[in-house]
Design an enzyme around this catalytic site. Structure first.
Site, PDB file in Angstrom:
ATOM      1  N   HIS A 110       0.943  -0.963  -0.246  1.00  0.00           N
ATOM      2  CA  HIS A 110       0.292   0.253   0.141  1.00  0.00           C
ATOM      3  C   HIS A 110       0.569   1.308   0.562  1.00  0.00           C
ATOM      4  O   HIS A 110       0.718   2.425  -0.480  1.00  0.00           O
ATOM      5  CB  HIS A 110      -1.207   0.257   1.139  1.00  0.00           C
ATOM      6  CG  HIS A 110      -1.662  -1.274   1.403  1.00  0.00           C
ATOM      7  ND1 HIS A 110      -2.886  -1.324   2.901  1.00  0.00           N
ATOM      8  CD2 HIS A 110      -2.232  -2.310   0.375  1.00  0.00           C
ATOM      9  CE1 HIS A 110      -3.184  -2.406   2.359  1.00  0.00           C
ATOM     10  NE2 HIS A 110      -3.236  -3.078   1.117  1.00  0.00           N
ATOM     11  N   HIS A 133      -9.550  -2.715  -5.357  1.00  0.00           N
ATOM     12  CA  HIS A 133      -8.163  -3.024  -4.009  1.00  0.00           C
ATOM     13  C   HIS A 133      -6.655  -3.794  -4.793  1.00  0.00           C
ATOM     14  O   HIS A 133      -5.612  -3.287  -4.764  1.00  0.00           O
ATOM     15  CB  HIS A 133      -8.246  -3.372  -2.837  1.00  0.00           C
ATOM     16  CG  HIS A 133      -7.450  -3.794  -1.808  1.00  0.00           C
ATOM     17  ND1 HIS A 133      -7.241  -2.583  -0.809  1.00  0.00           N
ATOM     18  CD2 HIS A 133      -6.649  -4.707  -1.513  1.00  0.00           C
ATOM     19  CE1 HIS A 133      -6.174  -3.223  -0.373  1.00  0.00           C
ATOM     20  NE2 HIS A 133      -5.954  -4.138  -0.723  1.00  0.00           N
ATOM     21  N   ASP A 157      -2.487  -3.105  -4.973  1.00  0.00           N
ATOM     22  CA  ASP A 157      -1.963  -4.179  -4.934  1.00  0.00           C
ATOM     23  C   ASP A 157      -1.163  -4.374  -6.098  1.00  0.00           C
ATOM     24  O   ASP A 157      -0.078  -4.493  -5.595  1.00  0.00           O
ATOM     25  CB  ASP A 157      -2.215  -5.685  -4.481  1.00  0.00           C
ATOM     26  CG  ASP A 157      -3.077  -5.345  -2.932  1.00  0.00           C
ATOM     27  OD1 ASP A 157      -2.787  -4.433  -2.120  1.00  0.00           O
ATOM     28  OD2 ASP A 157      -3.809  -6.194  -2.268  1.00  0.00           O
ATOM     29  N   HIS A 214      -0.199 -11.311  -4.375  1.00  0.00           N
ATOM     30  CA  HIS A 214       0.965 -10.639  -4.299  1.00  0.00           C
ATOM     31  C   HIS A 214       1.973 -12.246  -4.571  1.00  0.00           C
ATOM     32  O   HIS A 214       3.068 -11.620  -5.198  1.00  0.00           O
ATOM     33  CB  HIS A 214       1.416 -10.628  -2.990  1.00  0.00           C
ATOM     34  CG  HIS A 214       0.626  -9.340  -2.142  1.00  0.00           C
ATOM     35  ND1 HIS A 214       0.409  -7.940  -2.449  1.00  0.00           N
ATOM     36  CD2 HIS A 214      -0.220  -9.849  -1.075  1.00  0.00           C
ATOM     37  CE1 HIS A 214      -0.337  -7.842  -1.732  1.00  0.00           C
ATOM     38  NE2 HIS A 214      -1.163  -8.575  -0.896  1.00  0.00           N
TER      39      HIS A 214
END
Length: 304
Positions: free
Chosen positions: A80, A262, A266, A289
């Protein structure tokens, strides 16, 4: 495209709060940095104040967030922060942190971006260098069905789609046509989790610093009243309920497709681990991720 200058911040600015997974209370301070410095973290709570550079080769963990480390010194959940820096157009900054994990704030990039803008964004006397890919690069993870690609272009755009086979979180897509739209369209979008994941996270000693204001919690199935009371107690709340759209607590979505937005946030943060901004059109389905950072490694291998 027109020539752009590198940028840093005009003055130092700090944010304090609690880390999502470790529960550590700490302070994050952004400092101006010189030309070609890039984005670097400095662990001021560790002897010698070691530096951890925000680059993909320093990624050591991608479970529930992106963790970077150098010589055993870690900084957790950096995505973030990195997204807010890209959104603000900041190329060079030194980030002091006095614990392992940055404050989660509300689970978005909004407050970090606001802090950076309050410090002032200034041009530097050097041209910004953009990365470019030679050809379309595609990453695919068959087990989770994730696919991320970038094709050569003279600008930067991103499209992210998600589908979790959920009755409450429907398939959705988010797009970013220009980084100029990041502040309004992407920065406020918060992280999310399914109710059934809360137990697993708690059992794995995670979300120590979480409360029900730091994430959108989607509830897939009927939850007994006793279970809701237990969860409320864990998060030091008097009570929780299930509201319209299958969302826990009194939170409401900022956008109908906030979860997809969101995930786009990311991905921008994880792609900042390239070290420099990139030109190209990115398209992703179910990014995470692990996939994001593996994709970044593939991109590095295919740069002009």
């Amino acid at each position: 495209m027109k020539i752009e200058k590198q940028k840093t911040i005009k003055q130092s600015v700090s944010l304090s709060g609690t880390g999502l997974h470790t529960g550590q209370k700490g302070t994050l301070t952004f400092h101006p940095a010189e030309i070609n410095h890039g984005i670097k973290f400095r662990r001021i709570d560790v002897e010698g104040k070691p530096i951890v550079e925000a680059r993909v080769e320093n990624v050591v963990d991608t479970s529930r967030g992106t963790t970077i480390a150098h010589n055993g010194v870690r900084v957790y959940t950096v995505e973030h922060i990195l997204a807010s820096l890209r959104g603000a157009g900041v190329d060079n900054v030194l980030i002091d942190i006095n614990c392992e994990e940055p404050p989660i704030q509300d689970g978005s990039a909004r407050y970090m971006l606001e802090a950076l803008k309050s410090a002032g964004i200034v041009e530097q006397d050097a041209e910004r260098e953009y990365l470019r890919v030679k050809k379309t690069v595609t990453y695919f993870h068959p087990k989770i069905g994730c696919e991320i690609s970038i094709k050569p272009a003279n600008d930067f755009r991103m499209e992210v789609s998600v589908d979790y086979n959920s009755q409450v979180l429907k398939p959705q897509t988010a797009t970013l046509r220009s980084m100029d739209d990041f502040e309004k369209e992407i920065a406020p979008c918060r992280t999310f989790v399914f109710f059934q994941e809360l137990e697993m996270l708690l059992n794995h000693n995670l979300i120590k610093g979480g409360d029900l204001s730091t994430a959108i919690v989607f509830v897939e199935d009927v939850v007994p009243a006793g279970e809701l009371k237990r969860i409320a107690k864990l998060f030091n709340m008097e009570s929780v309920g299930i509201h319209q759209g299958g969302i826990l607590n009194n939170t409401s979505l900022h956008f109908e497709n906030e979860p997809a937005r969101h995930k786009l946030l990311d991905l921008i943060g994880d792609m900042a681990l390239l070290g420099k901004p990139i030109l190209g059109h990115v398209k992703a389905f179910k990014p995470g991720h692990l996939a994001n950072t593996e994709f970044v490694k593939m991109v590095i291998e295919n740069l002009e």
